[in-house]
Design a protein around this motif. Structure first.
Motif, mmCIF file in Angstrom:
data_model
loop_
_atom_site.group_PDB
_atom_site.id
_atom_site.type_symbol
_atom_site.label_atom_id
_atom_site.label_comp_id
_atom_site.label_asym_id
_atom_site.label_seq_id
_atom_site.Cartn_x
_atom_site.Cartn_y
_atom_site.Cartn_z
ATOM 1 N N ARG A 73 -63.539 35.609 -70.832
ATOM 2 C CA ARG A 73 -62.543 36.070 -71.795
ATOM 3 C C ARG A 73 -63.234 36.029 -73.158
ATOM 4 O O ARG A 73 -63.506 34.930 -73.687
ATOM 5 N N GLU A 76 -60.167 33.560 -77.193
ATOM 6 C CA GLU A 76 -59.756 32.163 -77.066
ATOM 7 C C GLU A 76 -58.805 31.955 -75.872
ATOM 8 O O GLU A 76 -59.111 31.214 -74.956
ATOM 9 N N ARG A 233 -49.196 33.153 -79.403
ATOM 10 C CA ARG A 233 -48.784 33.914 -78.227
ATOM 11 C C ARG A 233 -47.291 34.207 -78.315
ATOM 12 O O ARG A 233 -46.480 33.330 -78.670
ATOM 13 N N HIS A 281 -51.287 42.381 -82.461
ATOM 14 C CA HIS A 281 -52.230 41.366 -81.957
ATOM 15 C C HIS A 281 -53.625 41.550 -82.579
ATOM 16 O O HIS A 281 -54.611 41.808 -81.881
#
Ligand code: MLT
Length: 316
Positions: A73, A76, A233, A281
């Motif tokens: 990924r 993070e 998130r 985002h």
């Protein structure tokens, strides 16, 4: 023997991508920007994946990649990866810790400043030919109380960046026993953090314990003059409850970079609100952060497939 076959799913820094392609020990695909369908076509051969937040390695995707050994990924949060299923299948997962944290902290700061100074609304009104100073009187950040929910790498960086504004910083994080900074006070409950702060900024990962934790009850503890920022998130906040709080002005405003469902393309009730700033985002979306996450991901691919060394493993 064939070389490890790496699929780069969500794009990466152009120069890093080129250097990855130049690594003669691995084969990198796509060697161009591919559609999702093209990427899916490559999954049966994939030994490694480099992803950002758009690709979601769930059971369905993982089952299309029977030769997969490693997912990185480039960023993070690994909540978009079914890590339990990866572990069942013997697939290792890493992230690139720290590489985009400064960008995320700066974006949270930008969102709070934008709500305080009403910049996006002032900009929109000028684009319509207006010059309405009175409508856009804002507030200063200086000397305000900022509450940071989650005091990991990003929360702590935000705290450092805020120091110049001489704000009073409090934080809530059950995993941090003592404040690492003399100017930041640890509080013992979210209720205390939310009721006492002028601005609350969320920086926890999405885990079972944080899912939906910012709900009606917690939002009702906030002052009517307060601001909520979320660049962590979306699913940490109950969006219906956030909508009610903003619609009824029980809080003053909010800046949100993340949403319960992403991408948030369709018009939702959140789009109606004139006290909510939305960004798609963008926390990690700077050239600098993308260079650093790309560099780390490329090094980690080389470590794993060439030197047999697993770096920055994430298991839960
Ligand atoms: C992250 O988890 O790395 C951030 O949310 C940024 C991103 O996904 O682009």
């Amino acid at each position: 023997m064939s070389k490890p076959f790496i699929v780069v799913c969500d794009g990466m820094d152009k120069n890093i991508f080129e250097s990855l392609c130049a690594n003669e020990n691995i084969e990198v695909h796509p060697n161009k920007k591919c559609t999702q369908e093209e990427i899916e076509g490559l999954l049966p051969k994939a030994n490694g994946l480099i992803i950002r937040s758009a690709t979601k390695p769930n059971k369905e995707l993982i089952d299309k990649a029977p030769n997969l050994k490693y997912i990185i990924r480039a960023g993070e949060g690994t909540d978009n990866i079914d890590k339990a299923y990866c572990s069942e299948k013997g697939i290792k997962v890493s992230n690139t810790p720290g590489a985009n944290n400064n960008s995320a902290a700066e974006h949270a700061l930008a969102l709070m400043m934008s709500v305080l100074r009403k910049t996006p609304w002032a900009h929109a009104s000028m684009k319509e030919g207006q010059w309405n100073k009175a409508a856009f009187t804002g507030n200063e950040l200086w000397k305000k109380k900022v509450g940071i929910m989650g005091f990991g790498r990003i929360g702590q960086l935000l705290c450092k960046r805020l120091q110049g504004f001489e704000v009073e910083v409090s934080f809530f994080d059950p995993g941090v026993t003592e404040s690492p900074f003399s100017w930041a006070k640890k509080v013992n409950s979210l209720d205390e953090l939310f009721s006492d702060s002028d601005i609350v900024s969320i920086h926890t990962p999405l885990i079972e314990a944080t899912k939906g934790v910012v709900n009606k009850d917690l939002l009702s503890k906030m002052k009517p003059s307060s601001i909520l920022v979320n660049a962590a998130r979306g699913k940490i906040v109950n969006e219906a409850d956030l909508y009610d709080a903003l619609k009824n002005n029980t809080i003053r405003g909010a800046g949100f970079d993340v949403f319960e469902t992403e991408p948030l393309k369709e018009k939702t009730q959140l789009h109606e609100l004139d006290n909510l700033i939305l960004t798609p985002h963008l926390g990690g979306s700077t050239e600098e952060a993308q260079f650093r996450v790309g560099q780390m991901a490329a090094d980690q691919i080389n470590e794993f497939f060439v030197n047999n060394n697993l770096v920055n493993e994430v298991t839960s």
